[in-house]
Design a protein around this motif. Structure first.
Motif, PDB file in Angstrom:
ATOM      1  N   LEU A 132       9.873   2.167   1.428  1.00  0.00           N
ATOM      2  CA  LEU A 132      10.092   0.801   0.463  1.00  0.00           C
ATOM      3  C   LEU A 132       9.321   1.133  -0.763  1.00  0.00           C
ATOM      4  CD1 LEU A 132       8.908  -1.634   3.200  1.00  0.00           C
ATOM      5  CD2 LEU A 132      11.142  -1.530   2.200  1.00  0.00           C
ATOM      6  N   PRO A 133       9.892   0.441  -1.682  1.00  0.00           N
ATOM      7  CA  PRO A 133       9.123   0.517  -3.379  1.00  0.00           C
ATOM      8  C   PRO A 133       7.891  -0.161  -3.012  1.00  0.00           C
ATOM      9  CG  PRO A 133      10.894  -1.090  -3.194  1.00  0.00           C
ATOM     10  CD  PRO A 133      10.991  -0.573  -1.746  1.00  0.00           C
ATOM     11  N   ILE A 134       7.028   0.309  -3.928  1.00  0.00           N
ATOM     12  CA  ILE A 134       5.603  -0.048  -3.936  1.00  0.00           C
ATOM     13  C   ILE A 134       5.673  -1.304  -4.147  1.00  0.00           C
ATOM     14  CG2 ILE A 134       3.353   0.273  -5.124  1.00  0.00           C
ATOM     15  CD1 ILE A 134       3.791   3.223  -5.037  1.00  0.00           C
ATOM     16  N   LYS A 194       1.051  -1.015  -0.109  1.00  0.00           N
ATOM     17  CA  LYS A 194      -0.129  -0.178  -0.070  1.00  0.00           C
ATOM     18  C   LYS A 194       0.728   1.119  -0.255  1.00  0.00           C
ATOM     19  CE  LYS A 194      -3.794  -2.188   2.274  1.00  0.00           C
ATOM     20  NZ  LYS A 194      -4.658  -2.241   3.697  1.00  0.00           N
ATOM     21  N   PRO A 195       0.466   2.321  -0.814  1.00  0.00           N
ATOM     22  CA  PRO A 195       1.303   3.458  -0.767  1.00  0.00           C
ATOM     23  C   PRO A 195       1.665   3.943   0.410  1.00  0.00           C
ATOM     24  CG  PRO A 195      -0.345   3.469  -2.509  1.00  0.00           C
ATOM     25  CD  PRO A 195      -0.680   2.203  -1.768  1.00  0.00           C
ATOM     26  N   GLU A 196       0.764   4.060   1.424  1.00  0.00           N
ATOM     27  CA  GLU A 196       1.131   4.813   2.713  1.00  0.00           C
ATOM     28  C   GLU A 196       1.876   3.932   3.541  1.00  0.00           C
ATOM     29  OE1 GLU A 196      -3.080   2.802   3.063  1.00  0.00           O
ATOM     30  OE2 GLU A 196      -1.881   3.858   1.595  1.00  0.00           O
ATOM     31  N   TYR A 197       1.913   2.598   3.361  1.00  0.00           N
ATOM     32  CA  TYR A 197       2.816   1.725   4.237  1.00  0.00           C
ATOM     33  C   TYR A 197       4.263   1.875   3.518  1.00  0.00           C
ATOM     34  CZ  TYR A 197       4.973  -2.645   6.124  1.00  0.00           C
ATOM     35  OH  TYR A 197       5.853  -3.476   6.587  1.00  0.00           O
ATOM     36  N   ALA A 198       4.381   2.191   1.941  1.00  0.00           N
ATOM     37  CA  ALA A 198       5.598   1.869   1.400  1.00  0.00           C
ATOM     38  C   ALA A 198       6.148   3.257   1.726  1.00  0.00           C
ATOM     39  CB  ALA A 198       5.446   1.857  -0.062  1.00  0.00           C
TER      40      ALA A 198
END
Length: 589
Positions: free
Chosen positions: A22-24, A13-17
């Motif tokens: 981290l890369p998506i 998930k973009p918010e987690y990345a």
């Protein structure tokens, strides 16, 4: 081309990345997938293996930047564990792929600093800043390095540069305050710390520093106010709790000090906190709790604090009258700098337990050191000595006291009140719960000391317990200890002069009430001559100190005291008590 790596790509998930940089599409080796699902997170080693495999296959700059970043993360993790070999390994991997950019110089400087290569670390930090002048962390770490090397001007400049580049980064303010404190610029330090709290009212370290600083400056009310404010923001901060306990003790509020230390010890159980808690328990008369807490402190003690804790245990064991425990801890302090002090408490414990022969043997050893030089004579005349002290007492007080001891050796407060009332002595503060500074009750203490004879432990216990019953807390705790120390100085044969007595007790008094300790220290300003004493009236607890110190200065004769008419009969009784103790010396001749 053969299959070198089996890689799967996790869609993050973009918010987690973004949160974890981290890369998506995160590459993960198939063999590591189970580790991800088992832990429901991406361990650092899994991230590194996936990125290394991806970069080796594709040489993609997108994944390269992430790989370099996580090499530095692995470096930091290793460095924090002082694993210099692995830290160096990850640092060189980052250099191999990302080159010698400003980050490489910065992290290499941290490695060199931890390896005690400070000059090389300085060069690397300056190189990092040269490559990226806007890198505020580089300026900050240069400030830290210079501060540790006591190169304060350069440290100050570096911290100010870090603040200029990132005004929201408040830690440089803290370090600047430390520089000011090191150089005695306390007003500037306070200003800097207040600047932090304007930017971030929840920054606990600023409250801790201000509390310590105000304590050092003996501005205890200010220290109390700022630390209470800090605890309202961060109630579990053990440093604030520990330091505010010190403040409360200096203000003579020992019950509050004890509560704060109890909470600090629950949050962060360390030997120095438990040691202070044990002392605090002792100050409020909870001797069993004090002893248990000191034993717990000993169990976890560092080499640095062990002997001090052992000395406290010897003292507490002597106070509670446990001869076996006193002997045990005394033996542990043999051949240390505290051996003579421990031997003194061992002698007192022997006397309390009626082992007169052994006590006399120890007293002769102490006599050879020039300590308690008259104790062996006191022991030789012990029966006459005890009879003399008993004859000095007012039976109305001492009979009430004797009848009020319970089966455990404690004093029953309500029983004492009733027993005194039978003898037409009414001390109302015994049945009240609020802290007071009523002088009534002083005669009770004076007689209790006489009743304790040369039993060190008993005199300590009744002094603190009666002060707790009569005054509850506050100045009364110091007054009782002050009178006790005078009693012990005389009854154990020292007969110190005024200046020696004040010098011997003043540090202990500071821990009980700083304001009154300063009053004692400045005793020459408060001395009253004999004619003034005749017309003087006791109005507050400080007056009791004045009377004793003035007596020591004047040294009136017994006939002068007995043959004079005093406006305040309580002054006559205090003077007579002090003089009767001085007369003990005649028994030894």
């Amino acid at each position: 081309m053969g299959l070198k790596y089996a890689i799967v790509y996790l869609d993050l998930k973009p918010e987690y990345a973004k949160l974890y940089n981290l890369p998506i599409k995160m590459p993960v080796l198939v063999e590591d997938i189970k580790k991800v699902t088992d832990k429901n997170k991406l361990p650092l080693e899994v991230i590194l293996r996936g990125l290394e495999a991806q970069y080796e296959i594709s040489k993609d700059d997108y994944y390269k930047s992430y790989l370099v970043y996580f090499y530095y993360e692995a470096f930091k993790k290793a460095l924090n564990k002082n694993d210099f070999e692995n830290a160096n390994f990850y640092l060189n991997n980052a250099k191999k792929i990302g080159g010698e950019d400003y980050r490489f110089n910065f992290y290499r400087a941290l490695l060199l600093k931890k390896s005690n290569q400070e000059e090389l670390a300085e060069l690397e930090l300056k190189e990092s800043i040269l490559k990226n002048p806007n890198f505020y962390l580089g300026h900050f770490e240069l400030g830290n390095l210079m501060f540790e090397r006591k190169i304060y001007e350069e440290a100050l400049e570096a911290y100010k540069n870090a603040l200029e580049l990132n005004p929201e980064f408040v830690i440089p303010h803290l370090k600047i305050a430390d520089i000011y404190i090191e150089n005695g610029l306390f007003s500037e330090a306070i200003e800097e710390l207040n600047e932090i709290l304007k930017k971030d009212p929840n920054f606990s370290a600023a409250y801790v520093r201000l509390g310590i600083l105000f304590n050092q400056l003996q501005r205890f009310e200010d220290a109390l106010q700022i630390q209470e404010k800090g605890l309202a923001k961060d109630p579990e901060n053990y440093e604030l709790l520990y330091n505010i306990a010190y403040t409360y003790a200096k203000l003579g509020r020992h019950s509050e000090a004890t509560k704060r230390l109890e909470k600090a010890a629950k949050i962060h159980e360390e030997d120095f906190i438990l040691h202070e808690l044990a002392i605090s328990y002792r100050n409020i008369g909870e001797y069993i709790n004090a002893f248990k807490t000191a034993k717990k402190a000993l169990e976890i003690s560092s080499d640095e604090n062990k002997e001090l804790i052992l000395l406290l245990l010897v003292k507490l064991a002597a106070i509670i009258g446990d001869i076996e425990e006193t002997k045990k801890y005394y033996n542990l302090l043999k051949n240390t700098k505290f051996e003579i002090s421990a031997k003194t408490f061992y002698m007192f414990s022997l006397l309390s337990n009626d082992d007169i022969d052994m006590a006399k043997k120890i007293s002769l050893e102490l006599h050879n050191y020039g300590i308690y030089g008259n104790m062996y004579l006191i022991i030789e005349h012990i029966d006459n000595y005890i009879d003399y002290l008993e004859n000095c007492t007012n039976k109305n007080f001492t009979e009430a006291l004797i009848d009020s001891f319970d089966e455990y050796g404690d004093i029953d407060k309500l029983g004492l009140y009733r027993n005194l009332k039978k003898n037409n002595i009414e001390i109302l503060s015994l049945v009240k719960d609020d802290i007071n500074e009523d002088i009534n009750g002083i005669e009770l203490l004076l007689n209790a000391y006489l009743l304790s004879g040369i039993d060190y432990g008993l005199s300590e216990r009744v002094s603190t317990l009666l002060a707790k019953y009569v005054w509850k807390d506050g100045k009364g705790m110091l007054i009782s200890r002050f009178l006790l120390r005078y009693y012990q100085d005389r009854v154990f044969g020292n007969f110190s002069s005024l200046d020696v007595f004040v010098n011997d007790i003043v540090e202990e008094m500071k821990d009980l009430n700083f304001e009154l300790a300063r009053f004692i220290s400045d005793y020459e300003l408060h001395l009253i001559d004999f004619d003034e004493l005749l017309e003087y009236t006791l109005t507050n607890l400080e007056d009791i100190i004045k009377v004793i110190l003035s007596y020591m200065h004047i040294q009136p004769t017994l006939n002068e005291i007995l043959g004079s008419s005093f406006e305040d009969e309580r002054i006559k009784k205090i003077l007579l008590w002090a003089k009767q103790l001085d007369e003990l010396i005649k028994i030894l001749k």
